[in-house]
Design an enzyme around this catalytic site. Sequence first.
Site, PDB file in Angstrom:
ATOM      1  N   GLU A   1     -20.834  -3.453   9.926  1.00  0.00           N
ATOM      2  CA  GLU A   1     -21.401  -2.497  10.371  1.00  0.00           C
ATOM      3  C   GLU A   1     -22.298  -3.309  11.205  1.00  0.00           C
ATOM      4  O   GLU A   1     -22.894  -2.538  11.965  1.00  0.00           O
ATOM      5  CB  GLU A   1     -21.702  -1.594   9.412  1.00  0.00           C
ATOM      6  CG  GLU A   1     -20.757  -0.556   8.524  1.00  0.00           C
ATOM      7  CD  GLU A   1     -19.808  -0.996   7.661  1.00  0.00           C
ATOM      8  OE1 GLU A   1     -19.859  -2.198   7.725  1.00  0.00           O
ATOM      9  OE2 GLU A   1     -18.783  -0.076   7.826  1.00  0.00           O
TER      10      GLU A   1
ATOM     11  N   LYS B   1       0.606  -1.344  -0.078  1.00  0.00           N
ATOM     12  CA  LYS B   1       0.389  -0.191   0.128  1.00  0.00           C
ATOM     13  C   LYS B   1       0.828   1.102   0.017  1.00  0.00           C
ATOM     14  O   LYS B   1       2.134   1.346   0.766  1.00  0.00           O
ATOM     15  CB  LYS B   1      -1.037   0.164   1.511  1.00  0.00           C
ATOM     16  CG  LYS B   1      -1.930   1.268   1.319  1.00  0.00           C
ATOM     17  CD  LYS B   1      -3.420   0.934   2.840  1.00  0.00           C
ATOM     18  CE  LYS B   1      -4.339   1.621   2.375  1.00  0.00           C
ATOM     19  NZ  LYS B   1      -5.505   1.389   2.650  1.00  0.00           N
TER      20      LYS B   1
ATOM     21  N   ARG C   1     -25.964   0.369   6.243  1.00  0.00           N
ATOM     22  CA  ARG C   1     -25.332  -1.322   6.828  1.00  0.00           C
ATOM     23  C   ARG C   1     -26.230  -1.856   7.675  1.00  0.00           C
ATOM     24  O   ARG C   1     -26.616  -2.989   7.521  1.00  0.00           O
ATOM     25  CB  ARG C   1     -23.816  -2.081   6.290  1.00  0.00           C
ATOM     26  CG  ARG C   1     -23.394  -0.948   5.129  1.00  0.00           C
ATOM     27  CD  ARG C   1     -23.540  -2.490   4.412  1.00  0.00           C
ATOM     28  NE  ARG C   1     -22.846  -1.920   2.978  1.00  0.00           N
ATOM     29  CZ  ARG C   1     -21.602  -3.232   2.072  1.00  0.00           C
ATOM     30  NH1 ARG C   1     -21.096  -3.762   3.274  1.00  0.00           N
ATOM     31  NH2 ARG C   1     -21.495  -2.519   0.837  1.00  0.00           N
TER      32      ARG C   1
END
Length: 617
Positions: free
Chosen positions: A372, A284, A400
């Site tokens: 979530e 990353k 969600r």
Amino acid sequence: MKKKAIRRFDLNKPFHPSDIKDLREEELELLSEDIRKNIIENCAKNGGHLASSLGATDLIVALHHYFDLPKDKIIFDVGHQAYAHKILSGRTLENLRKKNGVSGFQKREESVFDPYEAGHSSTSISAAMGMALARDLKGESYQVIAVIGDSSFSNGLAFEALNNLGSFKHKVIVIINDNNRSIGKAVGSTNNYFEKFRLSRSYLNLRKKYRALKKYRATRWFYRLTSGIKNYFKRLFVRKNLFSLSDIYFISNVDGHDFGALERVFGYAVNAPSSVVIHVTTTKGKGYAPAEKDVVGHWHGVEPFDIKTGKPLKKLDPKYTCWSGVYADLLKEKMASDPKMVLINPATMVGSKIDDLLESYPDRVFDVGISEEHGAVFAAGLAANGIHPYYSIYSTFLQRSYDQVSHDIARMDLNVTLLVDRVGLPEEDGETHAGIYDVAYLMSIPNVAIAMAKDQVEAKELFDFSIKYEHPLAIRYPRGQTLIMNNKKVKALKLGEWKLENKGKDIAIISYGPIVNELLTNYKDYTIINAVFLRPIDEPLLRTLKDYSHIVIYDIYGTKEGFASLVLNALNDLNYEGRLRVMALPNKFIAHGSAAEQLKDCQCTLDDLDKLVKKLK
Ligand SMILES: Cc1ncc(C[n+]2csc(CCOP(=O)(O)OP(=O)(O)O)c2C)c(N)n1
């Protein structure tokens, strides 16, 4: 022999998608480098998802080089890592995330290279399966590829899709882009699972060199002899993986920065008779040192910054602090004073400024990852067993958890406090990240009280209220800054009680949140009501307005179906006979741009309000 010239491209001009097709490996490497530079420059100028896009660039270059796009279809999970895909499909990042510029995610209307759209995570495998079935029903022939990050892969939705993929007859290729990071640190058992078989980058480099031995006649015999022995031991020691019990082929530890390795497995995946999951490892932030080193997540999504120093361009006024920080400080105090206080957050710890709490209280602060639904039921379980948890979550991702807030938290009337961060217009992220719908959908659930503070003092008042409140409560707050107001006296709030901030005559404006401060500056002659509680509403106060000729409801943090509709219904029940005006956000998906532009497009600016109010006179 004459050496072939190396081809380079000016990426500030639209790239021609077919130009990548006949590039050699060394040219692909240079193209990747140039794309990364372009991403850094444009994120430094416009802000954006820098680190994820840098890490995925080589993988995307290889995908564009190998696959027949846009006939083959790539669905990027979330879509925040796909800036290289935008460039290679002929878009420039010059106006990335600006009004009328390219969106920060995949966008169907932007390009035929974007077959699907997202912004919320973990939808790509399900969407790819739907597309693959549609392809086969229509008798078409092409590949459907889902590219999903390791943390997005850990979400329940992705696992539901995988569960179905095992027996699914319509081929998809799933690429897990494993950079061992979420926004910040990756969490949970899925990450531990990847950790078990993730190979180090130095091993991957060594493997690349080892594989090169088969290219040369002098070393080929050695490669053949040793690779047979190596594969024998590998089969003996490599444990069964998540996919071994289904028809899915699984290939792990492909170096996501090695074009040769990537294209080799793409070839294998295309020829495989059923669905294939390819596990690719990447770094990353690759190509920008501060982003590569970042484990906290500061370089995941960035505001405009100086490339040399890495410092944000926007100078912060020391008299102000951010709203997330206000609630983070309140949480900090409470965590320190109450040994039973529990805080839960689904993968947005850095954005909500509570990442350091995780370090201080690892037994009572939980980053549940992109989960979530689980986070909400986890909170419900705690509350059902006598602990009052705080669930910190962005408004857009609370969508969600709708069923869990309804079925678990509200139905059992449990004392869970939702700290709903990032309410309001979506700004540069656009449609998928709006925090303007939560009031309307929370309103549809019985038992949930909803509140929002206008300043730091009121935030403290609400937080104190929440500690004693024994039912579901959602405290909303926007992104952005608020004036620091230390040492100001706080008052005890009563459920549903509004504040009469200014007493005028004829016209009453009912509003809530930080915009109330502006109304108080702009309108000295009108009655200004601060609806600290959006629900329940203050009926006794509304009753006192019966002789006003006009009532205006002004809401820039939610749609008309939310707070405004509650007040309208109440005024109707009270037989209010004056004139009513509502200025609230429309029930629309709002495209990326600045907050000011979006508010203007919604015809909800303070100027719009002023025009409306002046007409009432
Ligand atoms: C449902 C949902 N929750 C939270 C987020 C916020 N979010 C955006 S990207 C991201 C991390 C994704 O990590 P990973 O899938 O590993 O991809 P990476 O950015 O590391 O490439 C998170 C939590 C989201 N987009 N959607």
